[in-house]
Design a protein around this motif. Sequence first.
Motif, PDB file in Angstrom:
ATOM      1  N   ILE A  89       0.916  -1.102  -0.080  1.00 11.11           N
ATOM      2  CA  ILE A  89       0.000  -0.166   0.085  1.00 11.11           C
ATOM      3  C   ILE A  89       0.698   1.088  -0.031  1.00 11.11           C
ATOM      4  O   ILE A  89       2.164   1.117   0.115  1.00 11.11           O
ATOM      5  CB  ILE A  89      -0.810  -0.067   1.272  1.00 11.11           C
ATOM      6  N   ARG A  90       0.219   2.285  -0.028  1.00 13.65           N
ATOM      7  CA  ARG A  90       0.940   3.616  -0.181  1.00 13.65           C
ATOM      8  C   ARG A  90       1.979   3.838   1.036  1.00 13.65           C
ATOM      9  O   ARG A  90       3.209   4.281   0.818  1.00 13.65           O
ATOM     10  CB  ARG A  90      -0.042   5.018  -0.203  1.00 13.65           C
ATOM     11  N   THR A  91       1.492   3.608   2.279  1.00 12.01           N
ATOM     12  CA  THR A  91       2.339   3.782   3.293  1.00 12.01           C
ATOM     13  C   THR A  91       3.005   2.595   3.910  1.00 12.01           C
ATOM     14  O   THR A  91       3.862   2.771   4.787  1.00 12.01           O
ATOM     15  CB  THR A  91       1.148   4.195   4.533  1.00 12.01           C
ATOM     16  N   GLY A  92       3.314   1.534   3.144  1.00  9.47           N
ATOM     17  CA  GLY A  92       3.889   0.381   3.500  1.00  9.47           C
ATOM     18  C   GLY A  92       3.288  -0.978   3.077  1.00  9.47           C
ATOM     19  O   GLY A  92       2.954  -0.828   1.955  1.00  9.47           O
ATOM     20  N   GLN A  93       3.811  -1.816   3.716  1.00  9.65           N
ATOM     21  CA  GLN A  93       3.054  -3.179   3.434  1.00  9.65           C
ATOM     22  C   GLN A  93       2.167  -3.978   4.636  1.00  9.65           C
ATOM     23  O   GLN A  93       2.562  -3.785   5.805  1.00  9.65           O
ATOM     24  CB  GLN A  93       4.329  -4.022   3.188  1.00  9.65           C
ATOM     25  N   LEU A  94       1.322  -4.683   4.164  1.00 11.87           N
ATOM     26  CA  LEU A  94       0.672  -5.457   5.188  1.00 11.87           C
ATOM     27  C   LEU A  94       0.772  -6.999   5.005  1.00 11.87           C
ATOM     28  O   LEU A  94       0.854  -7.446   3.598  1.00 11.87           O
ATOM     29  CB  LEU A  94      -1.043  -5.267   5.047  1.00 11.87           C
ATOM     30  N   MET A  95       1.306  -7.562   5.916  1.00 11.87           N
ATOM     31  CA  MET A  95       1.452  -8.874   5.558  1.00 11.87           C
ATOM     32  C   MET A  95       0.791  -9.782   6.795  1.00 11.87           C
ATOM     33  O   MET A  95       0.782  -9.644   7.920  1.00 11.87           O
ATOM     34  CB  MET A  95       3.172  -9.419   5.908  1.00 11.87           C
ATOM     35  N   PHE A  96       0.018 -10.858   5.981  1.00 11.66           N
ATOM     36  CA  PHE A  96      -0.983 -11.584   6.776  1.00 11.66           C
ATOM     37  C   PHE A  96      -0.421 -13.152   6.549  1.00 11.66           C
ATOM     38  O   PHE A  96      -0.016 -13.448   5.655  1.00 11.66           O
ATOM     39  CB  PHE A  96      -2.261 -11.571   6.577  1.00 11.66           C
ATOM     40  N   PRO A  97      -0.802 -14.078   7.586  1.00  6.64           N
ATOM     41  CA  PRO A  97      -0.403 -15.376   7.231  1.00  6.64           C
ATOM     42  C   PRO A  97      -1.390 -16.006   6.530  1.00  6.64           C
ATOM     43  O   PRO A  97      -2.311 -15.552   6.206  1.00  6.64           O
ATOM     44  CB  PRO A  97      -0.623 -15.998   8.834  1.00  6.64           C
ATOM     45  N   ALA A  98      -0.817 -16.847   5.512  1.00  6.68           N
ATOM     46  CA  ALA A  98      -1.591 -17.391   4.421  1.00  6.68           C
ATOM     47  C   ALA A  98      -2.583 -18.330   5.033  1.00  6.68           C
ATOM     48  O   ALA A  98      -3.724 -18.294   4.242  1.00  6.68           O
ATOM     49  CB  ALA A  98      -0.523 -18.436   3.566  1.00  6.68           C
ATOM     50  N   ASN A  99      -2.687 -18.880   5.824  1.00 10.94           N
ATOM     51  CA  ASN A  99      -3.698 -19.450   6.694  1.00 10.94           C
ATOM     52  C   ASN A  99      -5.015 -18.614   7.320  1.00 10.94           C
ATOM     53  O   ASN A  99      -5.918 -19.169   7.674  1.00 10.94           O
ATOM     54  CB  ASN A  99      -3.423 -20.666   7.407  1.00 10.94           C
ATOM     55  N   LEU A 100      -4.779 -17.372   7.341  1.00  8.74           N
ATOM     56  CA  LEU A 100      -5.822 -16.564   7.877  1.00  8.74           C
ATOM     57  C   LEU A 100      -6.853 -16.401   6.908  1.00  8.74           C
ATOM     58  O   LEU A 100      -6.855 -16.114   5.807  1.00  8.74           O
ATOM     59  CB  LEU A 100      -5.162 -14.984   8.007  1.00  8.74           C
ATOM     60  N   ALA A 101      -8.316 -16.451   7.639  1.00  9.33           N
ATOM     61  CA  ALA A 101      -9.407 -16.578   6.729  1.00  9.33           C
ATOM     62  C   ALA A 101      -9.653 -15.275   5.808  1.00  9.33           C
ATOM     63  O   ALA A 101      -9.201 -14.395   6.398  1.00  9.33           O
ATOM     64  CB  ALA A 101     -10.463 -16.627   7.821  1.00  9.33           C
ATOM     65  N   THR A 102     -10.139 -15.232   4.641  1.00 14.55           N
ATOM     66  CA  THR A 102     -10.350 -14.320   3.772  1.00 14.55           C
ATOM     67  C   THR A 102     -11.189 -13.158   4.406  1.00 14.55           C
ATOM     68  O   THR A 102     -10.964 -12.038   4.498  1.00 14.55           O
ATOM     69  CB  THR A 102     -11.049 -14.844   2.652  1.00 14.55           C
ATOM     70  N   ASN A 103     -12.405 -13.702   5.044  1.00 14.59           N
ATOM     71  CA  ASN A 103     -13.183 -12.663   5.940  1.00 14.59           C
ATOM     72  C   ASN A 103     -12.635 -11.843   6.949  1.00 14.59           C
ATOM     73  O   ASN A 103     -12.638 -10.833   7.054  1.00 14.59           O
ATOM     74  CB  ASN A 103     -14.313 -13.264   6.698  1.00 14.59           C
ATOM     75  N   ASP A 104     -11.393 -12.542   7.751  1.00 12.16           N
ATOM     76  CA  ASP A 104     -10.740 -11.697   8.612  1.00 12.16           C
ATOM     77  C   ASP A 104      -9.814 -10.727   8.080  1.00 12.16           C
ATOM     78  O   ASP A 104      -9.647  -9.872   8.470  1.00 12.16           O
ATOM     79  CB  ASP A 104      -9.872 -12.688   9.497  1.00 12.16           C
ATOM     80  N   ILE A 105      -9.103 -11.135   6.736  1.00 11.36           N
ATOM     81  CA  ILE A 105      -8.544 -10.006   6.175  1.00 11.36           C
ATOM     82  C   ILE A 105      -9.338  -8.805   5.659  1.00 11.36           C
ATOM     83  O   ILE A 105      -8.911  -7.656   5.814  1.00 11.36           O
ATOM     84  CB  ILE A 105      -7.767 -10.426   4.643  1.00 11.36           C
TER      85      ILE A 105
END
Length: 114
Positions: A89-105
Amino acid sequence: MKTYRTTTQWQMLLQQRGSFSGTNIEFCQHHNVAITTYYKQRALLAEYQPNSTLPVQTTNPTSSRFIQVKQTTTEVCAQTHQHVVQFDIRTGQLMFPANLATNDIVAIIKGLTA
């Protein structure tokens, strides 16, 4: 305050429309006439004077002020071999675990934009 016009005045006004370069709405605003009254008087005069030189509405599709919009959707699927989902994103990066549910992201991203 209403302005009352005679039939002759309407004929003259409607003949002026032919040399006016704007739209019917702009013409009516310029001459302080309601657009509905303009169309009514134009129809009445055309009905009683079928061979007159009053301007007639043409159906020229290129003269429309509307723009045709076509919506297309492109679906992009990307698989990553890493165990992280990364959003740049403009202000940086968001990193989530691959197994995190799509709804949570989606909930996290919505929460950041609120």
